[in-house]
Design an enzyme around this catalytic site. Sequence first.
Site, mmCIF file in Angstrom:
data_model
loop_
_atom_site.group_PDB
_atom_site.id
_atom_site.type_symbol
_atom_site.label_atom_id
_atom_site.label_comp_id
_atom_site.label_asym_id
_atom_site.label_seq_id
_atom_site.Cartn_x
_atom_site.Cartn_y
_atom_site.Cartn_z
ATOM 1 C CG LEU A 104 -5.837 19.866 60.302
ATOM 2 C CD1 LEU A 104 -4.721 19.112 59.588
ATOM 3 C CD2 LEU A 104 -7.112 19.021 60.320
ATOM 4 C CG ASP A 105 -8.048 19.505 67.193
ATOM 5 O OD1 ASP A 105 -8.506 20.649 67.011
ATOM 6 O OD2 ASP A 105 -8.746 18.510 67.464
ATOM 7 C CG LEU A 106 -0.701 20.956 69.639
ATOM 8 C CD1 LEU A 106 0.025 22.079 68.920
ATOM 9 C CD2 LEU A 106 -0.658 21.194 71.153
#
Length: 240
Positions: A104-106
Amino acid sequence: MNSVRLQRFLARCGLGSRRACEKLIEDGRVSINEQIVSEMGARVEEEDVVRVDGKVVESKELRYFILNKPKGAISVNMDHRDRKYVVDLIPNGRGMGLFPVGRLDLDTTGLLIITNDGELANRIAHPRYGVSKEYIALVKGEWSLHDLRVSTEGGVTLDDGYVVNNIEVLKASLEGIRTRVTIRIKEGRKHVVKRIFLAIGSRVYELHRSAIGDLSLDDLQIGEFETITLEALKDKIKTL
Ligand code: URA
């Protein structure tokens, strides 16, 4: 233990996903009984001693967790001084050889499965198995469910020409000049949800993963985790 393929054995030792284990073998870092093995077919018998970079490795107890990932935690294992690796949110996560399934993105929150079972990780993350993932996105513009469905039916072409098919738009509700959208996709490509919305002339302001297959976070709050059994995972993610 009956004999098992070397990459499967390594994946059970908490050395990462099966792909990561295959790379260890290809790179000539793995030996069976002191013989370097660099092809995939090799099998490991009960009495064999397997080493990676000269260190003996053994099967670990397989562990499964679900985490509601907070913003600012990273799902790749790199040294960022002021960012936390998601595995470190679980006490002794590194000691157990844990890693997150997919990324998952930051700035994305939500459901992440964390395990040391490389085989299972492969079956969840690999597109071949078609596990669907549900996301809730706050996006630019005032969209109706109908307009979103029209814009995504027949597939959406991303910036690199890749076409994402089978986008299910489940809900859309206006929040001022923005729209809160629930979608389900079977893709695991980098930034895929953000790129889908860019491709249809919108953009994502907030993103949360709410489900993988039928597995959801229930009342797990942001930053919280809990253990889950393999049976429960199999029950909720039908392709396992
Ligand atoms: N799609 C994105 O754009 N970001 C994520 O973190 C997950 C899916």
